[in-house]
Scaffold this motif. Structure first.
Motif, short mmCIF file in Angstrom:
data_model
loop_
_atom_site.label_atom_id
_atom_site.label_comp_id
_atom_site.label_asym_id
_atom_site.label_seq_id
_atom_site.Cartn_x
_atom_site.Cartn_y
_atom_site.Cartn_z
N LYS A 66 0.84 -1.20 0.00
CA LYS A 66 0.00 0.00 0.00
C LYS A 66 0.88 1.25 0.00
N GLY A 67 1.99 1.22 0.71
CA GLY A 67 2.92 2.35 0.71
C GLY A 67 3.44 2.64 -0.69
N LYS A 68 3.76 1.59 -1.42
CA LYS A 68 4.23 1.76 -2.80
C LYS A 68 3.12 2.35 -3.68
N LYS A 69 1.89 1.90 -3.47
CA LYS A 69 0.78 2.43 -4.26
C LYS A 69 0.53 3.90 -3.93
N ILE A 70 0.70 4.27 -2.67
CA ILE A 70 0.58 5.69 -2.29
C ILE A 70 1.63 6.50 -3.03
N PHE A 71 2.87 6.03 -2.99
CA PHE A 71 3.94 6.73 -3.70
C PHE A 71 3.61 6.86 -5.19
N GLU A 72 3.16 5.77 -5.81
CA GLU A 72 2.84 5.80 -7.24
C GLU A 72 1.70 6.76 -7.53
N SER A 73 0.72 6.86 -6.64
CA SER A 73 -0.41 7.76 -6.89
C SER A 73 -0.01 9.23 -6.77
N LEU A 74 1.09 9.51 -6.08
CA LEU A 74 1.55 10.90 -5.89
C LEU A 74 2.83 11.22 -6.64
N GLU A 75 3.40 10.24 -7.34
CA GLU A 75 4.70 10.41 -7.98
C GLU A 75 4.75 11.58 -8.96
N SER A 76 3.66 11.88 -9.63
CA SER A 76 3.66 12.99 -10.59
C SER A 76 3.83 14.34 -9.90
N HIS A 77 3.69 14.40 -8.58
CA HIS A 77 3.85 15.65 -7.83
C HIS A 77 5.19 15.70 -7.11
N ARG A 78 6.07 14.77 -7.40
CA ARG A 78 7.39 14.70 -6.75
C ARG A 78 8.27 15.84 -7.24
N THR A 79 9.05 16.41 -6.31
CA THR A 79 9.97 17.50 -6.70
C THR A 79 11.23 16.95 -7.30
#
Length: 97
Positions: free
Chosen positions: A84-97
């Motif tokens: 689930k942590g990986k899926k959270i990261f993937e769902s927000l990855e486009s907003h990564r700096t």
């Protein structure tokens, strides 16, 4: 990393260019089965069995720049909370700096 995850190697941290509440909304839209609680340390995201999966913490440097620190579980790989942590990261990855 936050005080909660600083000494925990099972978490990784990235910076996001959105506010914590907006990040939580995006996570809620893409993943089911998470509970969130707002604390002074950030927004804690937990699995249905109570395992800490991720933390969204306000990391804004000034009023013009919204930033969020995402600390998310990366180990052990076999755990549901880690997936689930990986899926959270993937769902927000486009907003990564």
């Amino acid at each position: 990393m936050t005080a909660t995850t600083r000494d925990r190697p099972e978490f990784d941290t990235v910076q996001l260019t959105i506010e914590p509440a907006e990040a939580q909304e995006l996570v809620d839209q893409s993943l089911k089965g998470l509970r969130s609680s707002v604390t002074e340390d950030g927004i804690f995201l937990r699995s249905s069995d109570g395992m800490l999966v991720a933390i969204l913490r306000d990391d804004s440097r000034n009023d013009e720049q919204h930033r969020t620190e995402l600390a998310y579980r990366v180990a052990p790989p076999s755990e549901l909370a880690t997936r689930k942590g990986k899926k959270i990261f993937e769902s927000l990855e486009s907003h990564r700096t």
